[in-house]
Design a protein around this motif. Structure first.
Motif, PDB file in Angstrom:
ATOM      1  N   PRO A 177       0.954  -1.229   0.285  1.00  0.00           N
ATOM      2  CA  PRO A 177       0.242   0.331   0.318  1.00  0.00           C
ATOM      3  C   PRO A 177       1.762   1.225   0.241  1.00  0.00           C
ATOM      4  CG  PRO A 177       0.005  -0.911   2.228  1.00  0.00           C
ATOM      5  CD  PRO A 177       1.045  -1.907   1.655  1.00  0.00           C
ATOM      6  N   LEU A 178       1.192   1.218  -1.352  1.00  0.00           N
ATOM      7  CA  LEU A 178       2.324   2.663  -1.370  1.00  0.00           C
ATOM      8  C   LEU A 178       1.926   4.287  -1.104  1.00  0.00           C
ATOM      9  CD1 LEU A 178       4.717   1.350  -3.924  1.00  0.00           C
ATOM     10  CD2 LEU A 178       5.089   1.444  -1.461  1.00  0.00           C
ATOM     11  N   PRO A 179       2.407   4.868  -0.694  1.00  0.00           N
ATOM     12  CA  PRO A 179       0.982   6.423  -0.465  1.00  0.00           C
ATOM     13  C   PRO A 179       0.528   7.266  -1.593  1.00  0.00           C
ATOM     14  CG  PRO A 179       4.023   6.429   0.051  1.00  0.00           C
ATOM     15  CD  PRO A 179       3.347   4.816   0.197  1.00  0.00           C
ATOM     16  N   SER A 180       1.412   7.008  -2.336  1.00  0.00           N
ATOM     17  CA  SER A 180       1.450   7.510  -3.775  1.00  0.00           C
ATOM     18  C   SER A 180       1.470   6.836  -4.924  1.00  0.00           C
ATOM     19  CB  SER A 180       1.567   8.951  -3.797  1.00  0.00           C
ATOM     20  OG  SER A 180       3.129   9.497  -4.142  1.00  0.00           O
ATOM     21  N   PRO A 181       0.886   7.556  -6.189  1.00  0.00           N
ATOM     22  CA  PRO A 181       1.339   6.792  -7.900  1.00  0.00           C
ATOM     23  C   PRO A 181       2.597   7.111  -7.772  1.00  0.00           C
ATOM     24  CG  PRO A 181      -1.037   8.640  -7.933  1.00  0.00           C
ATOM     25  CD  PRO A 181       0.071   8.390  -6.174  1.00  0.00           C
ATOM     26  N   GLY A 182       3.767   8.574  -7.096  1.00  0.00           N
ATOM     27  CA  GLY A 182       4.449   8.774  -7.151  1.00  0.00           C
ATOM     28  C   GLY A 182       6.090   7.618  -6.915  1.00  0.00           C
ATOM     29  N   TRP A 183       5.710   6.998  -5.720  1.00  0.00           N
ATOM     30  CA  TRP A 183       5.784   6.064  -4.446  1.00  0.00           C
ATOM     31  C   TRP A 183       5.956   5.070  -5.334  1.00  0.00           C
ATOM     32  CZ3 TRP A 183      10.117   6.222  -0.689  1.00  0.00           C
ATOM     33  CH2 TRP A 183       9.563   7.698   0.007  1.00  0.00           C
ATOM     34  N   THR A 184       4.878   4.243  -6.234  1.00  0.00           N
ATOM     35  CA  THR A 184       4.838   3.194  -6.490  1.00  0.00           C
ATOM     36  C   THR A 184       5.544   3.270  -8.330  1.00  0.00           C
ATOM     37  OG1 THR A 184       2.433   3.255  -6.231  1.00  0.00           O
ATOM     38  CG2 THR A 184       2.996   1.711  -8.771  1.00  0.00           C
ATOM     39  N   GLY A 185       5.795   4.798  -8.974  1.00  0.00           N
ATOM     40  CA  GLY A 185       6.870   4.798 -10.244  1.00  0.00           C
ATOM     41  C   GLY A 185       7.478   3.955  -9.641  1.00  0.00           C
ATOM     42  N   LEU A 186       8.408   4.900  -8.286  1.00  0.00           N
ATOM     43  CA  LEU A 186       9.791   5.126  -7.680  1.00  0.00           C
ATOM     44  C   LEU A 186       9.760   2.853  -7.964  1.00  0.00           C
ATOM     45  CD1 LEU A 186      11.879   6.252  -6.656  1.00  0.00           C
ATOM     46  CD2 LEU A 186      11.212   6.265  -4.377  1.00  0.00           C
ATOM     47  N   CYS A 187       8.699   2.934  -7.649  1.00  0.00           N
ATOM     48  CA  CYS A 187       9.702   1.355  -6.969  1.00  0.00           C
ATOM     49  C   CYS A 187       9.457   0.591  -8.481  1.00  0.00           C
ATOM     50  CB  CYS A 187       8.556   0.774  -6.230  1.00  0.00           C
ATOM     51  SG  CYS A 187       8.188   1.472  -4.762  1.00  0.00           S
ATOM     52  N   LYS A 188       8.517   1.063  -9.385  1.00  0.00           N
ATOM     53  CA  LYS A 188       8.370   0.294 -10.498  1.00  0.00           C
ATOM     54  C   LYS A 188       9.555   0.991 -11.338  1.00  0.00           C
ATOM     55  CE  LYS A 188       3.486   0.703 -11.325  1.00  0.00           C
ATOM     56  NZ  LYS A 188       1.704   0.854 -12.101  1.00  0.00           N
ATOM     57  N   TYR A 189      10.179   1.834 -11.887  1.00  0.00           N
ATOM     58  CA  TYR A 189      10.690   2.238 -13.085  1.00  0.00           C
ATOM     59  C   TYR A 189      12.707   2.459 -12.451  1.00  0.00           C
ATOM     60  CZ  TYR A 189       5.928   2.990 -15.335  1.00  0.00           C
ATOM     61  OH  TYR A 189       5.201   2.161 -15.446  1.00  0.00           O
ATOM     62  N   TYR A 190      13.045   2.298 -11.363  1.00  0.00           N
ATOM     63  CA  TYR A 190      14.690   2.403 -10.764  1.00  0.00           C
ATOM     64  C   TYR A 190      15.104   1.193 -12.132  1.00  0.00           C
ATOM     65  CZ  TYR A 190      18.601   2.984  -8.718  1.00  0.00           C
ATOM     66  OH  TYR A 190      20.098   3.482  -9.151  1.00  0.00           O
ATOM     67  N   PHE A 191      14.338   0.462 -11.818  1.00  0.00           N
ATOM     68  CA  PHE A 191      14.961  -1.266 -12.919  1.00  0.00           C
ATOM     69  C   PHE A 191      15.380  -0.213 -14.129  1.00  0.00           C
ATOM     70  CE2 PHE A 191      13.856  -4.339 -16.170  1.00  0.00           C
ATOM     71  CZ  PHE A 191      15.339  -5.070 -15.696  1.00  0.00           C
ATOM     72  N   PHE A 192      14.347  -0.074 -14.938  1.00  0.00           N
ATOM     73  CA  PHE A 192      15.015   0.391 -15.989  1.00  0.00           C
ATOM     74  C   PHE A 192      15.774   1.501 -16.325  1.00  0.00           C
ATOM     75  CE2 PHE A 192      10.177  -1.727 -16.356  1.00  0.00           C
ATOM     76  CZ  PHE A 192      10.500  -1.734 -17.321  1.00  0.00           C
ATOM     77  N   PHE A 193      15.815   2.312 -15.001  1.00  0.00           N
ATOM     78  CA  PHE A 193      16.430   3.967 -14.713  1.00  0.00           C
ATOM     79  C   PHE A 193      18.092   3.119 -14.906  1.00  0.00           C
ATOM     80  CE2 PHE A 193      19.036   6.782 -12.984  1.00  0.00           C
ATOM     81  CZ  PHE A 193      18.791   8.084 -13.732  1.00  0.00           C
ATOM     82  N   PHE A 194      18.160   2.458 -14.620  1.00  0.00           N
ATOM     83  CA  PHE A 194      19.733   1.718 -13.757  1.00  0.00           C
ATOM     84  C   PHE A 194      19.836   0.561 -14.765  1.00  0.00           C
ATOM     85  CE2 PHE A 194      22.443  -1.788 -11.806  1.00  0.00           C
ATOM     86  CZ  PHE A 194      23.029  -0.480 -11.114  1.00  0.00           C
ATOM     87  N   GLY A 195      18.633   0.193 -15.499  1.00  0.00           N
ATOM     88  CA  GLY A 195      19.527  -0.936 -16.231  1.00  0.00           C
ATOM     89  C   GLY A 195      20.085   0.146 -17.647  1.00  0.00           C
ATOM     90  N   GLY A 196      19.215   1.400 -18.490  1.00  0.00           N
ATOM     91  CA  GLY A 196      19.733   1.729 -18.953  1.00  0.00           C
ATOM     92  C   GLY A 196      21.139   2.596 -18.388  1.00  0.00           C
ATOM     93  N   MET A 197      21.709   2.788 -17.517  1.00  0.00           N
ATOM     94  CA  MET A 197      22.751   3.235 -17.425  1.00  0.00           C
ATOM     95  C   MET A 197      23.863   2.221 -18.061  1.00  0.00           C
ATOM     96  SD  MET A 197      24.916   4.878 -13.841  1.00  0.00           S
ATOM     97  CE  MET A 197      24.267   3.231 -12.836  1.00  0.00           C
ATOM     98  N   VAL A 198      23.769   0.824 -16.737  1.00  0.00           N
ATOM     99  CA  VAL A 198      25.126  -0.489 -16.938  1.00  0.00           C
ATOM    100  C   VAL A 198      24.526  -1.239 -18.042  1.00  0.00           C
ATOM    101  CG1 VAL A 198      24.364  -0.272 -14.416  1.00  0.00           C
ATOM    102  CG2 VAL A 198      22.672  -1.865 -15.552  1.00  0.00           C
ATOM    103  N   LEU A 199      23.359  -1.531 -18.370  1.00  0.00           N
ATOM    104  CA  LEU A 199      23.548  -1.879 -20.142  1.00  0.00           C
ATOM    105  C   LEU A 199      23.712  -1.527 -21.714  1.00  0.00           C
ATOM    106  CD1 LEU A 199      21.025  -4.831 -18.437  1.00  0.00           C
ATOM    107  CD2 LEU A 199      22.933  -4.568 -18.620  1.00  0.00           C
ATOM    108  N   ARG A 200      24.694   0.435 -21.063  1.00  0.00           N
ATOM    109  CA  ARG A 200      23.971   1.071 -22.439  1.00  0.00           C
ATOM    110  C   ARG A 200      24.929   0.596 -23.172  1.00  0.00           C
ATOM    111  NH1 ARG A 200      26.764   6.967 -22.068  1.00  0.00           N
ATOM    112  NH2 ARG A 200      28.076   6.716 -24.460  1.00  0.00           N
ATOM    113  N   ALA A 201      25.871   0.053 -22.965  1.00  0.00           N
ATOM    114  CA  ALA A 201      27.017  -1.047 -24.154  1.00  0.00           C
ATOM    115  C   ALA A 201      25.604  -1.717 -25.217  1.00  0.00           C
ATOM    116  CB  ALA A 201      28.171  -1.275 -23.772  1.00  0.00           C
ATOM    117  N   ALA A 202      25.240  -2.698 -24.622  1.00  0.00           N
ATOM    118  CA  ALA A 202      24.422  -3.092 -25.230  1.00  0.00           C
ATOM    119  C   ALA A 202      22.749  -2.931 -25.907  1.00  0.00           C
ATOM    120  CB  ALA A 202      23.808  -4.528 -24.222  1.00  0.00           C
TER     121      ALA A 202
END
Length: 339
Positions: free
Chosen positions: A163-188
């Protein structure tokens, strides 16, 4: 890189279309069909946006704090606070158009709490700032561990188990994986963009599209793991679309100016919704429901970019540009080396 800007242009256009269909619903046009389309596009829209944002984030994980603040966080903090106030009027107008009552005391309290529980569509800016900070916190950990952990958090975010407090916290959980993936898998990702043939790109796009339609049709969005996994395919499909559109100057130009569009498009959509309710007769709006959301989305993008161009030439530049007084002084290089 043109394909990166093209990808950002695709993502921001899909974001504006999503909000247009949401705010226009019932005013008096029925946008259910477009909302269904937006649900199908969910695994491309923000996964692609955040992945492309992460492509060039690696240097900020180890940059001096003053540099990170002056170049990235200062801008995010400024526009987040400023537009949280600016958006109040249009948001109240939108609530009124949809027949929702307004508790002004609660609204002011929620605005003051926005840095902790972000409001409106500004959660994207808030999350982006936190992603850069998270990169600094996790910079000494093995990338594989952070990638696996962020994927697990993304699974939880998409399933809605907490039960996250707002859509912002939900988005934080959902999308850090993609942001971090874009950084570390940039070359691929760059190799995929540069060397994959059109047959592979077309196949990836088809598999993603078929999966997105199936998941939406059968209501499988809360099945653990299916949305972030489909989001990975959505990123690859988005990169394929970016390659196809990298020579379309309108899309590339839009991708180079995503911040002003992101900030200004929602209040613009709400104002256009109000004009649409007042001006044309209801039967005309109902008949035009099938084209109204994309037309309003295009108008919102154009008006947001026009506001940005006007702001560059006068006092309104502070709408999209933080004042110099918020700059942090850099520490002398000798002091940094001694530390």
């Amino acid at each position: 890189m043109r394909w990166v800007d093209a990808g950002k242009g695709i993502a921001i256009a899909l974001v504006v279309l999503f909000h247009a269909a949401r705010w226009l619903d019932g005013l008096p046009a029925d946008t259910a069909a477009w909302q269904q389309v937006n649900d199908t596009l969910a695994t491309m829209r923000l996964p692609l946006f955040f992945t492309l944002a992460g492509l060039f984030a690696a240097k900020w994980a180890t940059a001096p704090v003053a540099d990170l603040w002056n170049t990235k966080l200062r801008l995010f903090a400024w526009v987040f606070v400023l537009w949280a106030v600016i958006d109040l009027g249009p948001y109240w107008l939108g609530q009124g158009l949809h027949g929702t009552g307004i508790n002004f005391r609660r609204e002011i309290f929620d605005t003051l709490m926005a840095p902790v529980v972000p409001r409106f569509e500004l959660w994207f800016i808030w999350a982006l700032a936190l992603f850069f900070l998270l990169n600094r916190v996790t910079r000494r950990l093995p990338a594989s561990i952070v990638l696996i952990a962020s994927f697990a958090v993304s699974v939880v975010g998409f399933t809605g188990l907490l039960p996250l407090p707002s859509p912002g916290w939900t988005g934080l959980c959902k999308y850090y994986f993609f942001f971090f993936g874009g950084m570390v898998l940039r070359a691929a990702l760059f190799r995929y963009a540069a060397h994959s043939g059109w047959l592979l790109r077309g196949g990836v796009f088809f598999v993603w599209a078929a999966g997105a339609v199936a998941v939406t049709h059968w209501g499988l969005t809360t099945v653990p793991g299916i949305m972030p996994a489909l989001g990975v395919l959505g990123v690859l499909a988005g990169v394929a679309a970016s390659q196809a559109l990298q020579h379309v100057s309108v899309v590339v130009s839009l991708g180079a100016k995503t911040l002003p569009v992101y900030l200004a498009h929602t209040p613009t959509i709400i104002v256009l919704s109000a004009v649409g309710v007042i001006a044309p007769p209801a039967p005309l709006l109902e008949a035009a429901a099938i084209v109204y959301p994309p037309l309003v989305a295009i108008a919102a993008i154009m008006l947001s970019l026009a506001l940005y161009r006007v702001s560059r030439r006068g006092a309104l530049r502070w709408l999209f540009e933080p004042p110099p007084r918020l700059l942090l002084a850099k520490r002398p290089e000798s002091a940094q080396r001694s530390v």
